[in-house]
Design a protein around this motif. Structure first.
Motif, mmCIF file in Angstrom:
data_model
loop_
_atom_site.group_PDB
_atom_site.id
_atom_site.type_symbol
_atom_site.label_atom_id
_atom_site.label_comp_id
_atom_site.label_asym_id
_atom_site.label_seq_id
_atom_site.Cartn_x
_atom_site.Cartn_y
_atom_site.Cartn_z
ATOM 1 N N LEU A 75 0.832 -1.201 0.000
ATOM 2 C CA LEU A 75 0.000 0.000 0.000
ATOM 3 C C LEU A 75 0.870 1.257 0.000
ATOM 4 C CD1 LEU A 75 -2.931 1.150 0.258
ATOM 5 C CD2 LEU A 75 -2.498 1.261 2.720
ATOM 6 N N LEU A 76 0.630 2.161 -0.932
ATOM 7 C CA LEU A 76 1.342 3.428 -1.000
ATOM 8 C C LEU A 76 0.525 4.510 -0.306
ATOM 9 C CD1 LEU A 76 2.650 3.429 -4.686
ATOM 10 C CD2 LEU A 76 4.005 3.103 -2.613
ATOM 11 N N LEU A 77 1.091 5.106 0.744
ATOM 12 C CA LEU A 77 0.482 6.283 1.344
ATOM 13 C C LEU A 77 0.834 7.532 0.557
ATOM 14 C CD1 LEU A 77 1.090 5.623 5.155
ATOM 15 C CD2 LEU A 77 -0.830 4.902 3.710
ATOM 16 N N SER A 78 1.960 7.477 -0.127
ATOM 17 C CA SER A 78 2.435 8.541 -1.011
ATOM 18 C C SER A 78 3.505 7.902 -1.889
ATOM 19 C CB SER A 78 3.015 9.701 -0.189
ATOM 20 O OG SER A 78 4.305 9.369 0.297
ATOM 21 N N PRO A 79 4.035 8.624 -2.881
ATOM 22 C CA PRO A 79 5.094 8.017 -3.709
ATOM 23 C C PRO A 79 6.324 7.571 -2.922
ATOM 24 C CG PRO A 79 4.165 9.904 -4.833
ATOM 25 C CD PRO A 79 3.582 9.911 -3.436
ATOM 26 N N SER A 80 6.540 8.165 -1.733
ATOM 27 C CA SER A 80 7.732 7.828 -0.944
ATOM 28 C C SER A 80 7.418 7.029 0.313
ATOM 29 C CB SER A 80 8.481 9.110 -0.552
ATOM 30 O OG SER A 80 8.920 9.821 -1.689
ATOM 31 N N LEU A 81 6.164 6.680 0.544
ATOM 32 C CA LEU A 81 5.768 5.970 1.765
ATOM 33 C C LEU A 81 4.996 4.711 1.405
ATOM 34 C CD1 LEU A 81 4.544 8.971 3.964
ATOM 35 C CD2 LEU A 81 6.812 7.885 3.957
ATOM 36 N N LYS A 82 5.528 3.559 1.804
ATOM 37 C CA LYS A 82 4.961 2.278 1.398
ATOM 38 C C LYS A 82 4.859 1.344 2.594
ATOM 39 C CE LYS A 82 5.893 -1.443 -1.959
ATOM 40 N NZ LYS A 82 6.867 -1.884 -2.990
ATOM 41 N N LEU A 83 3.746 0.633 2.694
ATOM 42 C CA LEU A 83 3.559 -0.381 3.725
ATOM 43 C C LEU A 83 3.780 -1.768 3.135
ATOM 44 C CD1 LEU A 83 0.262 0.872 5.453
ATOM 45 C CD2 LEU A 83 2.626 1.297 6.156
ATOM 46 N N ILE A 84 4.425 -2.635 3.916
ATOM 47 C CA ILE A 84 4.562 -4.043 3.537
ATOM 48 C C ILE A 84 4.268 -4.912 4.750
ATOM 49 C CG2 ILE A 84 6.204 -3.632 1.678
ATOM 50 C CD1 ILE A 84 8.445 -4.590 3.569
ATOM 51 N N ARG A 85 3.878 -6.138 4.496
ATOM 52 C CA ARG A 85 3.617 -7.097 5.572
ATOM 53 C C ARG A 85 4.932 -7.756 5.993
ATOM 54 N NH1 ARG A 85 -1.891 -9.109 5.391
ATOM 55 N NH2 ARG A 85 -1.293 -10.559 7.034
ATOM 56 N N THR A 86 5.239 -7.733 7.290
ATOM 57 C CA THR A 86 6.494 -8.311 7.799
ATOM 58 C C THR A 86 6.224 -9.103 9.077
ATOM 59 O OG1 THR A 86 6.954 -6.176 8.876
ATOM 60 C CG2 THR A 86 8.036 -6.610 6.755
ATOM 61 N N PRO A 87 5.420 -10.150 9.014
ATOM 62 C CA PRO A 87 5.062 -10.901 10.225
ATOM 63 C C PRO A 87 6.259 -11.613 10.830
ATOM 64 C CG PRO A 87 4.402 -12.103 8.270
ATOM 65 C CD PRO A 87 4.886 -10.772 7.797
ATOM 66 N N GLY A 88 6.157 -11.886 12.114
ATOM 67 C CA GLY A 88 7.219 -12.605 12.813
ATOM 68 C C GLY A 88 7.175 -12.346 14.304
#
Length: 230
Positions: free
Chosen positions: A146-159
């Motif tokens: 998911l992009l909040l902006s062109p420079s801000l991105k969310l990724i899933r990192t479970p653990g």
């Protein structure tokens, strides 16, 4: 928190291709051997509002709370436990901002030490691994990519937990990864005593290290990704 497992820390090397980790709802973490997850933009800026600590390094437990901005997005990451709300609002005021100026809050996971003060930001849209929340509106969506902006991105990192996400911020100096408790502090622990799946944790750490230059951990100061411990 148990610190006994920190004696076996090793320097991280990010040269392992083909790492894939399964997320509990059936989604997968992509292979890190081919590309990284870094956002395309490099215009974000960040400030650590308060540096967190755990029992071994401070008088209690406090989250590292960060402010990230890109364009019209003004984001707080992990507004968790702190000694007093002034530890969050004071530094924010020093940047000329109030709680009502915040547009988004990112929760790396759902542990109270990382979420306690989310209610300070009543006008913000709140993001977690599976949805966005604002007032009485709940929008289901996967955080992965998911992009909040062109420079801000969310990724899933479970653990550390099944819900873990990372905010990747592309800055002029490089990519900064706000990882929650994927790393607690610059010195580990390598073996997370509360992680439900150590293999998944390692895969998520490797995924982050494939594209990040700086790590902002859940309870400590930022540190170079090159010095991260696995």
């Amino acid at each position: 928190m148990n610190e006994a497992n920190e004696a076996t820390m090793n320097q991280a090397t990010v040269n392992q291709a083909g790492v894939t980790a399964t997320i509990t709802d059936g989604a997968t973490v992509p292979d890190i051997g081919a590309t990284t997850d870094a956002p395309a933009g490099r215009t974000a800026r960040y400030h650590v509002l308060t540096t967190g600590y755990t029992l071994s390094t401070g008088p209690g437990v406090a989250a590292t709370v960060s402010f990230v901005t890109d364009g019209d997005r003004r984001v707080i990451v992990d507004p968790g436990m702190v000694a007093g709300r002034d530890r969050i609002l004071g530094p924010l005021a020093g940047l000329g901002l109030s709680a009502d100026d915040i547009t988004d809050v990112v929760l790396s996971h759902h542990h109270p030490d990382n979420t306690m003060n989310v209610g300070l930001f009543q006008r913000a849209r709140v993001h977690d691994h599976k949805a966005e929340y604002l007032d009485d509106q709940w929008l289901d969506r996967d955080a992965e990519g998911l992009l909040l902006s062109p420079s801000l991105k969310l990724i899933r990192t479970p653990g550390h937990s099944a819900e873990d996400i990372t905010l990747l911020a592309g800055t002029a100096e490089g990519v900064v990864a706000f990882v929650g408790d994927l790393w607690w502090r610059p010195n580990g622990p390598v073996v997370d005593p509360v992680a439900p799946d150590a293999t998944q944790l390692r895969a998520s750490r490797l995924r982050v290290l494939a594209g990040a230059d700086v790590i902002v951990p859940g309870h400590g100061a930022p540190f170079p990704a090159a010095s991260a411990l696995l």
